[in-house]
Design an enzyme around this catalytic site. Structure first.
Site, PDB file in Angstrom:
ATOM      1  N   THR A 226      21.123  61.443 109.694  1.00 52.86           N
ATOM      2  CA  THR A 226      19.846  62.033 110.080  1.00 52.86           C
ATOM      3  C   THR A 226      19.470  62.973 108.959  1.00 52.86           C
ATOM      4  OG1 THR A 226      20.490  62.008 112.420  1.00 52.86           O
ATOM      5  CG2 THR A 226      18.685  63.438 111.839  1.00 52.86           C
ATOM      6  N   THR A 277      22.372  66.988 113.661  1.00 53.40           N
ATOM      7  CA  THR A 277      22.796  65.675 113.188  1.00 53.40           C
ATOM      8  C   THR A 277      24.164  65.380 113.778  1.00 53.40           C
ATOM      9  OG1 THR A 277      23.476  64.355 111.271  1.00 53.40           O
ATOM     10  CG2 THR A 277      23.674  66.750 111.052  1.00 53.40           C
ATOM     11  N   GLY A 278      24.323  64.212 114.380  1.00 52.87           N
ATOM     12  CA  GLY A 278      25.615  63.910 114.979  1.00 52.87           C
ATOM     13  C   GLY A 278      25.523  62.769 115.962  1.00 52.87           C
TER      14      GLY A 278
END
Length: 360
Positions: A226, A277-278
């Protein structure tokens, strides 16, 4: 004689009272001066921080040329936003234009570099939020919008809605004269090869636990990716934005955390601006971005403490991983992640640039 002694005592008491009052005034004056100095020193004029995704990013798997390319693009992106902020521009514009640079790069899982679905198509998500008004915009599952963050911004600014998805979002993008591309624009050979490898692994017959463990380790690389940005401008306004191609080999119209306000993106002038993000499913369940803001507002903890609580404790306890970048209302910046690495960069009002990739 008695009156003289009394008179002297009265004069002595008055003198001491005057001195005490003077000392107290000086102390108060010094305290005020020191507090003002501290306040001036701790509040930054503006600040910006970005990420390009978190995950299994190891130095031994990175060539010097590829590492240099990532760092160069991170620097290019953040300097765009920095210049906007330096000239007195808005945090929203800085966030949007910074993300545009990363969306246009094939290096990151957003825009041009978006990963492929199981059907070997690209479905993109994005969101943006204004910390001053708490207004927000998001798009999900688009296949022809060149820069999804631009669509999220238009949805926020010009529509009565917060999120649009799929064909409807693309129709609105066309009506607003955003750049529309053929889906082939998003083609990158390495992303296509990645989804093919992922699909091949799905066909593997897993007979033993050790094979299962190997398989699980391999697919870790497909959950992440991302780009995002958080910024504070000279007017004290915060903003955050996030853009992504989602998860490699995703199916069934899957949508992750990136376009979900409060999970992938959140901004509030009373606390902070966050981009996540993840592993999206866990970031949605934990409402990561909002949770960091809420901890700051309701428990009066610092940005760093709040980020550590959520990323190092709450998300892993659920079974997820990933990271965030964030900036608070004073210009303090944090890049917090629980993975092997996270592409990231930050710049403060002094123009000091920091770039990182691995866990240091």
């Amino acid at each position: 004689m008695r009156y003289s002694i009394c008179y002297i005592l009265i004069l002595f008491i008055c003198f001491n009272c005057a001195e005490t009052s003077k000392t107290s005034e000086n102390k108060n004056e010094n305290t005020t001066t020191n507090e003002s100095k501290i306040s001036t020193e701790t509040k930054a004029e503006f600040a910006i921080i970005i990420h390009g995704g978190a995950g299994t990013i190891l130095k031994q798997n990175m060539t010097p040329e590829k590492e240099a390319a990532y760092k160069a693009t991170l620097e290019e992106a953040i300097r765009v936003g920095y210049e906007i902020l330096k000239q007195g521009g808005s945090s929203l514009d800085a966030v949007q234009k910074t993300i545009n640079v990363m969306e246009d790069s094939p290096l990151f899982n957003a825009g041009k570099g978006a990963v492929y679905t199981n059907a070997e198509t690209n479905e993109l998500d994005a969101s943006i939020m204004d910390g001053k008004t708490l207004n927000a915009g998001a798009s999900a599952g688009t296949t022809t919008v060149k820069n999804p963050i631009n669509l999220a911004r238009i949805i926020m600014d010009k529509s009565p809605h917060v999120m649009m998805a799929g064909v409807g979002a693309e129709t609105y993008a066309k009506e607003q004269n955003l750049v529309i591309v053929d889906p082939s624009y998003f083609y990158t050979e390495n992303r296509l090869n990645s989804v093919k490898r992922a699909k091949e692994r799905e066909q593997i017959e897993l007979d033993h636990d050790d094979k299962t463990a190997f398989f699980d380790a391999e697919i870790q690389n497909y959950k992440f990716g991302t780009v995002g940005c958080a910024a504070l401008d000279k007017n004290g306004n915060l903003a955050a934005g996030t853009s992504t191609g989602g998860m490699t080999n995703k199916r069934y119209g899957r949508v992750g955390d990136a376009p979900i306000i409060g999970a992938g993106t959140y901004a509030n002038n009373n606390s902070c601006a966050v981009s996540s993000t993840g592993w999206g499913e866990y970031f949605i369940r934990a409402m990561v971005a909002h949770d960091i803001s809420a901890l700051m507002q309701y428990k009066d903890v610092s940005l760093k403490e709040a980020a550590q609580e959520v990323i190092q404790k709450k998300v892993p306890e659920l079974g997820g991983d990933g990271g965030i970048v964030a900036v608070d209302k004073h210009g303090n910046m944090v890049a917090e992640f629980n993975t092997a690495g996270m592409y990231r960069a930050s710049m403060n009002a002094k123009g000091e640039l920091t770039i990182g990739i691995y866990k240091e």
